[in-house]
Write an enzyme that holds these catalytic residues in place. Structure first.
Site, PDB file in Angstrom:
ATOM      1  N   THR A 340       0.819  -1.213   0.000  1.00 48.59           N
ATOM      2  CA  THR A 340       0.000   0.000   0.000  1.00 48.59           C
ATOM      3  C   THR A 340       0.853   1.264   0.000  1.00 48.59           C
ATOM      4  O   THR A 340       2.074   1.210   0.131  1.00 48.59           O
ATOM      5  CB  THR A 340      -0.916   0.015   1.238  1.00 48.59           C
ATOM      6  OG1 THR A 340      -0.111  -0.269   2.380  1.00 48.59           O
ATOM      7  CG2 THR A 340      -1.993  -1.030   1.130  1.00 48.59           C
ATOM      8  N   ASP A 341       0.177   2.420  -0.124  1.00 52.72           N
ATOM      9  CA  ASP A 341       0.873   3.711  -0.161  1.00 52.72           C
ATOM     10  C   ASP A 341       0.906   4.357   1.212  1.00 52.72           C
ATOM     11  O   ASP A 341       0.928   5.582   1.319  1.00 52.72           O
ATOM     12  CB  ASP A 341       0.151   4.668  -1.120  1.00 52.72           C
ATOM     13  CG  ASP A 341      -0.102   4.056  -2.467  1.00 52.72           C
ATOM     14  OD1 ASP A 341       0.842   3.530  -3.053  1.00 52.72           O
ATOM     15  OD2 ASP A 341      -1.261   4.085  -2.923  1.00 52.72           O
ATOM     16  N   SER A 366       1.216   8.545   5.242  1.00 51.36           N
ATOM     17  CA  SER A 366       0.463   8.526   3.989  1.00 51.36           C
ATOM     18  C   SER A 366       1.421   9.019   2.918  1.00 51.36           C
ATOM     19  O   SER A 366       1.855  10.165   2.946  1.00 51.36           O
ATOM     20  CB  SER A 366      -0.740   9.450   4.097  1.00 51.36           C
ATOM     21  OG  SER A 366      -1.311   9.620   2.831  1.00 51.36           O
ATOM     22  N   ARG A 367       1.808   8.121   1.987  1.00 53.03           N
ATOM     23  CA  ARG A 367       2.918   8.457   1.104  1.00 53.03           C
ATOM     24  C   ARG A 367       2.521   9.318  -0.086  1.00 53.03           C
ATOM     25  O   ARG A 367       3.369   9.937  -0.691  1.00 53.03           O
ATOM     26  CB  ARG A 367       3.608   7.187   0.606  1.00 53.03           C
ATOM     27  CG  ARG A 367       4.277   6.459   1.737  1.00 53.03           C
ATOM     28  CD  ARG A 367       5.232   5.397   1.280  1.00 53.03           C
ATOM     29  NE  ARG A 367       5.562   4.569   2.422  1.00 53.03           N
ATOM     30  CZ  ARG A 367       4.971   3.423   2.703  1.00 53.03           C
ATOM     31  NH1 ARG A 367       4.055   2.944   1.883  1.00 53.03           N
ATOM     32  NH2 ARG A 367       5.293   2.745   3.775  1.00 53.03           N
ATOM     33  N   VAL A 368       1.257   9.320  -0.477  1.00 52.13           N
ATOM     34  CA  VAL A 368       0.920  10.123  -1.651  1.00 52.13           C
ATOM     35  C   VAL A 368      -0.131  11.197  -1.379  1.00 52.13           C
ATOM     36  O   VAL A 368      -0.192  12.192  -2.079  1.00 52.13           O
ATOM     37  CB  VAL A 368       0.429   9.241  -2.828  1.00 52.13           C
ATOM     38  CG1 VAL A 368       1.544   8.372  -3.333  1.00 52.13           C
ATOM     39  CG2 VAL A 368      -0.771   8.427  -2.448  1.00 52.13           C
TER      40      VAL A 368
END
Ligand code: ATP
Ligand code: MG
Length: 510
Positions: A340-341, A366-368
């Site tokens: 997941t991102d 939360s990467r994006v």
């Protein structure tokens, strides 16, 4: 024979029809059930059947080819297994598993094959799509650029989600994982996002609670519930996330925005392991078969933001995973974290200390989504995470008898206010303007004079207060998503006015 036909006429028509019938052998490959146990049928005599093919038993029950051996197929039964017997004929339908898709499913509770579970009639859908569909190619995707607002301050401000993102919700048993996902679904009631909630291996009462919560909060007609409950056949539980994904993809591919919650993938992995052990696949780490990573990766890769020439639709995925004693490095949670991102980690200690949602600020990421966050919210939430993390350390330090100086005291006072604001009851989503107003007021010190215990009251009353006294400001934030200085000052003044009303004396908190 009809009334106006003589027996001779009748005989003639029969003869003519018989004369036209081609009497030639018809080739049909028919297999046979050789062994039957635990919802798995070993089928022999179907040499051309491929993986995932849909098979039909003599009595009408369906099964799918789960694994292929040299001369037998392990088929997982999807229906009631009691009336399938050894020796029954099995045919290959020449098709794969398909589910009905379409807007008619909205507001309905269905099983993973699209059959109603809510007592209503079968949904009037026109299309059947395969449950396994390839993920969009890189070239077909676009960057995640629009926010998916959950209404939960801790998520939207600190770990913002974007439309098309995959964010894992992970935590121990009973730490509010489902509640957080349901909050996200409920918050879509006034947006254009369509939701799909997939239950895998859940008790019927738990699913009922979710449906009830979504209905009571007015989001039912924007949501599809796909239920492969604990009592359903393992085959149905296994296909549930894939079926839900296909139903959600229908909206994505029609240029709409969709959100899928899969509750939960730990149970799905356990079902996969169960089926794999029964079909004698070699077990690997923690007895899961070797393809468990591929299983979840190919499922979650289907969540994406599509390029504008493909309609620009998006599918956001919120898979849920359960940990044991907070162990994020167990096999399934680590797999999912790497697929997941980002992940929202829920902590059982925070949960029992009544800090709910129990989001662990240090471990969540939360990467994006941060890039998709509205500028107004980004402007006010920048420092919150750092302030809160520092506060948690300082709090620990002062608990052991450290003597805080004035600066540390101020930091602790600020941290306590952040924590009070981030603790949010269920089903009380905040709008963008409410969140911006709260965090701006916090950053500008407008809440410092208010006792910490009054903050929940302030948060509850704020949406109405803003609508009554500052509707123009709310509209301005909703329209532009930006926060010019003048707007910020007016918002903070509005919150300060409410704070004065709640606590006229302006007592400083202990
Ligand atoms: P399970 O492991 O059983 O699936 P879970 O992690 O999904 O549990 P929930 O069922 O969402 O947890 O929540 C457990 C209980 O915690 C709920 O019944 C609810 O009463 C309470 N709860 C969850 N979130 C909140 C919240 N934000 N505020 C107050 N109570 C909450
Ligand atoms: Mg749950």
């Amino acid at each position: 024979m009809t009334d106006d036909q003589t027996p001779r006429d009748w005989l003639e028509t029969r003869r003519a029809r018989l004369a036209q019938t081609v009497l030639a052998p018809e080739a049909r490959i028919v297999g046979q059930v050789a062994r039957l146990a635990d919802g798995i049928a070993e089928v022999t005599g179907l040499p051309d059947t491929g993986l995932g093919a849909l098979l039909r038993c003599e009595n009408g029950a369906y099964a799918f080819a789960h694994s292929l051996d040299r001369d037998l197929i392990d088929a997982v039964l999807l229906d009631d297994t009691t009336d399938v017997a050894v020796g029954d004929h099995v045919t290959d339908t020449g098709d794969v598993m398909r589910v009905p898709v379409g807007a008619a499913l909205l507001g309905r509770v269905v099983d993973p094959l699209g059959r109603p579970l809510d007592g209503g009639p079968a949904p009037e859908t026109h299309d059947l799509w395969p449950i396994e569909r390839p993920a969009p190619e890189i070239i077909d995707r676009d960057l995640v650029s629009a926010p998916l607002e959950t209404g939960v301050l801790a998520v939207d401000s600190l770990f913002a989600l974007g439309r098309g993102q995959r964010e894992l919700i992970v935590g121990d048993r009973s730490t509010g994982k489902t509640s957080l996902a349901v909050d996200a679904i409920i918050n879509q009631k006034d947006t254009d996002v369509v939701c799909v909630y997939v239950a895998v291996g859940q008790r019927a009462s738990a699913v009922e609670r979710v449906v009830e919560a979504v209905r009571d909060n007015g989001a039912l007609d924007r949501c599809i519930f796909v239920v492969g409950g604990a009592a359903a056949a393992p085959g149905l539980q296994w296909i549930a996330p894939f079926a839900g994904m296909t139903m959600a993809e229908y909206f994505r591919d029609n240029g709409q925005d969709a959100l899928i919650v899969i509750d939960d993938l730990t149970r799905h992995a356990a079902t996969h392991r169960e089926l794999a052990l029964l079909t004698r696949e070699p077990p690997g780490r923690e007895a899961y078969p070797g393809d468990i990573f591929y299983l979840h990766a190919r499922l979650l890769e289907r969540a994406a933001k599509l390029a504008s020439d493909l309609g620009g639709g998006s599918l956001t995925a919120l898979p849920i995973a359960e940990t044991d004693a907070g162990n994020l490095s167990a096999y399934i949670p680590t797999n999912l974290i790497s697929i997941t991102d980002g992940q929202i980690v829920l902590n059982s200690h925070l949960f029992s200390a009544n800090h709910r949602p129990a989001v662990d600020v240090g471990l969540s990421v939360s990467r994006v989504g941060g890039k998709a966050q509205k500028p107004a919210l980004r402007a006010v939430s920048g420092r919150v995470r750092l302030d809160y993390a520092q506060f948690q350390e300082l709090e620990m330090f002062t608990r052991f008898g450290g003597l805080p100086n004035t600066r540390v005291k101020a930091q602790i006072a600020r941290g306590e206010r952040i924590r009070a604001l981030l603790s949010q009851p269920r089903y009380s989503g905040l709008r963008l303007a409410d969140q911006v107003a709260l965090l701006a007021a916090l950053a500008d010190g407008a809440l410092d004079t208010l006792p910490v215990t009054s903050l929940p009251d302030l948060r509850t009353r704020l949406p109405r207060w803003l609508d009554d006294t500052a509707a123009g400001l709310v509209a301005q934030i909703d329209d532009s998503g930006a926060l010019p200085d003048a707007l910020r000052r007016s918002l903070v003044a509005a919150v300060a006015a409410l704070a004065r009303q709640i606590s006229p004396a302006g007592t400083t908190s202990p």
